[in-house]
Motif scaffolding. Sequence first.
Motif, PDB file in Angstrom:
ATOM      1  N   GLU A  12       0.880  -1.193  -0.057  1.00 57.63           N
ATOM      2  CA  GLU A  12      -0.019   0.115   0.022  1.00 57.63           C
ATOM      3  C   GLU A  12       0.886   1.022  -0.023  1.00 57.63           C
ATOM      4  OE1 GLU A  12      -2.561   2.711  -0.313  1.00 57.63           O
ATOM      5  OE2 GLU A  12      -3.621   0.800   0.227  1.00 57.63           O
ATOM      6  N   ASP A  14      -0.301   4.586   0.432  1.00 58.22           N
ATOM      7  CA  ASP A  14      -0.748   5.454   1.218  1.00 58.22           C
ATOM      8  C   ASP A  14      -0.037   5.251   2.829  1.00 58.22           C
ATOM      9  OD1 ASP A  14      -2.456   6.689   3.315  1.00 58.22           O
ATOM     10  OD2 ASP A  14      -3.187   7.747   1.720  1.00 58.22           O
ATOM     11  N   SER A  15       0.514   5.970   3.258  1.00 55.45           N
ATOM     12  CA  SER A  15       1.158   5.802   4.582  1.00 55.45           C
ATOM     13  C   SER A  15       0.253   5.614   5.686  1.00 55.45           C
ATOM     14  CB  SER A  15       2.460   6.935   4.821  1.00 55.45           C
ATOM     15  OG  SER A  15       1.720   7.993   5.175  1.00 55.45           O
ATOM     16  N   GLN A  16      -0.688   6.297   5.633  1.00 60.01           N
ATOM     17  CA  GLN A  16      -1.688   6.156   6.851  1.00 60.01           C
ATOM     18  C   GLN A  16      -2.382   4.695   6.671  1.00 60.01           C
ATOM     19  OE1 GLN A  16      -4.101   9.746   6.730  1.00 60.01           O
ATOM     20  NE2 GLN A  16      -2.757  10.676   8.105  1.00 60.01           N
ATOM     21  N   ARG A  18      -1.535   2.162   5.004  1.00 63.89           N
ATOM     22  CA  ARG A  18      -0.452   1.094   5.262  1.00 63.89           C
ATOM     23  C   ARG A  18      -0.195   0.791   6.852  1.00 63.89           C
ATOM     24  NH1 ARG A  18       3.083   3.001   2.359  1.00 63.89           N
ATOM     25  NH2 ARG A  18       4.506   3.825   4.057  1.00 63.89           N
ATOM     26  N   HIS A  19       0.082   1.999   7.352  1.00 65.20           N
ATOM     27  CA  HIS A  19      -0.011   1.899   8.916  1.00 65.20           C
ATOM     28  C   HIS A  19      -1.146   1.277   9.730  1.00 65.20           C
ATOM     29  CE1 HIS A  19       1.798   2.865  12.900  1.00 65.20           C
ATOM     30  NE2 HIS A  19       0.578   3.438  13.350  1.00 65.20           N
ATOM     31  N   LEU A  20      -2.153   1.624   9.316  1.00 70.66           N
ATOM     32  CA  LEU A  20      -3.466   1.110   9.949  1.00 70.66           C
ATOM     33  C   LEU A  20      -3.790  -0.504   9.623  1.00 70.66           C
ATOM     34  CD1 LEU A  20      -6.249   1.573  11.097  1.00 70.66           C
ATOM     35  CD2 LEU A  20      -7.250   1.988   8.761  1.00 70.66           C
ATOM     36  N   CYS A  22      -0.953  -2.546   9.126  1.00 66.26           N
ATOM     37  CA  CYS A  22      -0.082  -3.243   9.780  1.00 66.26           C
ATOM     38  C   CYS A  22      -0.569  -3.366  11.206  1.00 66.26           C
ATOM     39  CB  CYS A  22       1.305  -2.531   9.546  1.00 66.26           C
ATOM     40  SG  CYS A  22       2.096  -2.385   7.890  1.00 66.26           S
ATOM     41  N   GLN A  23      -1.068  -2.635  11.567  1.00 66.88           N
ATOM     42  CA  GLN A  23      -1.673  -2.443  13.112  1.00 66.88           C
ATOM     43  C   GLN A  23      -2.778  -3.522  13.247  1.00 66.88           C
ATOM     44  OE1 GLN A  23      -2.599   1.500  14.192  1.00 66.88           O
ATOM     45  NE2 GLN A  23      -0.993   1.611  15.847  1.00 66.88           N
ATOM     46  N   SER A  33       4.915  -7.549   7.339  1.00 70.34           N
ATOM     47  CA  SER A  33       5.887  -6.709   6.798  1.00 70.34           C
ATOM     48  C   SER A  33       4.919  -5.850   5.628  1.00 70.34           C
ATOM     49  CB  SER A  33       6.739  -7.611   5.788  1.00 70.34           C
ATOM     50  OG  SER A  33       7.958  -6.939   5.106  1.00 70.34           O
ATOM     51  N   ALA A  34       5.522  -4.750   5.241  1.00 70.65           N
ATOM     52  CA  ALA A  34       4.900  -3.864   4.371  1.00 70.65           C
ATOM     53  C   ALA A  34       5.777  -3.257   3.240  1.00 70.65           C
ATOM     54  CB  ALA A  34       4.254  -2.570   5.347  1.00 70.65           C
ATOM     55  N   SER A  36       5.768  -0.262   0.210  1.00 72.21           N
ATOM     56  CA  SER A  36       5.058   0.879  -0.478  1.00 72.21           C
ATOM     57  C   SER A  36       5.187   1.125  -2.214  1.00 72.21           C
ATOM     58  CB  SER A  36       5.685   2.177   0.119  1.00 72.21           C
ATOM     59  OG  SER A  36       7.079   2.338  -0.300  1.00 72.21           O
TER      60      SER A  36
END
Length: 234
Positions: A12, A14-16, A18-20, A22-23, A33-34, A36
């Motif tokens: 993903e 979009d950093s926001q 992607r973070h969501l 992952c959490q 693992s992520a 971008s």
Amino acid sequence: MSSDLPFALIVEDDSQVRHLLCQMMAAEDFEVSAASCCADARRIVKGQRPDLVLLDLGLPGGDGLELGKWIRATAPSAGIIILTGRTEVSDRIAGLKSCADDYVTKPFDVQEVCARVHNLMRRMATRSVSAPDQDQEIPFEGWLLLEDSCALNSNGREVKLTVMEFRLLKALVLRQGKVATREWLLDQIEAEIDINERTVDYHVCTLRIKLRKAGLRDGVIASVRGMGYKYSVL
């Protein structure tokens, strides 16, 4: 990464988001693992085959759909869920036809994504544990249906099939001589989006083209008017 937990790859840009994701996956007891971009995703998959991939389609450095096809070929046992802003039915069908097990449009609800993840993982586990023919070679018209490679093989000749085409052909072969309704076939190919039974017609069409090019006889998949299809055995 721990071998005791399933491994999820989030692709993903979009950093926001992607973070969501992952959490969310970490909270659901996944090693995460992520990536971008397409290049990072390919590098991660080459290093460790994921059990699950959450895949955006609009990515820098390449098309997400092509990346999905590559992941499907490289890690055929991975579950792939597309998470994208592309909402057209044609986009959904293209995603499911080429690589995905499920398709979710943005904006999405986190609880729904969690439910779809667990549903997919449960189906994958059920297939691997309870299906006695999961890794067997299924005979078909002098060819073999190979589950692991999602292909037909005959003396070294290979015909690659999409996941949907393979599931459809396998279902018809195992039900040989009996009519399979479109509704039943939809369940077998495990399409989990709001598409109609004509999706089966589309996959039958593409499958027939591949079988014909491979030299198999015409009518091997017969239409039964008003009902569905059957594998017509000679």
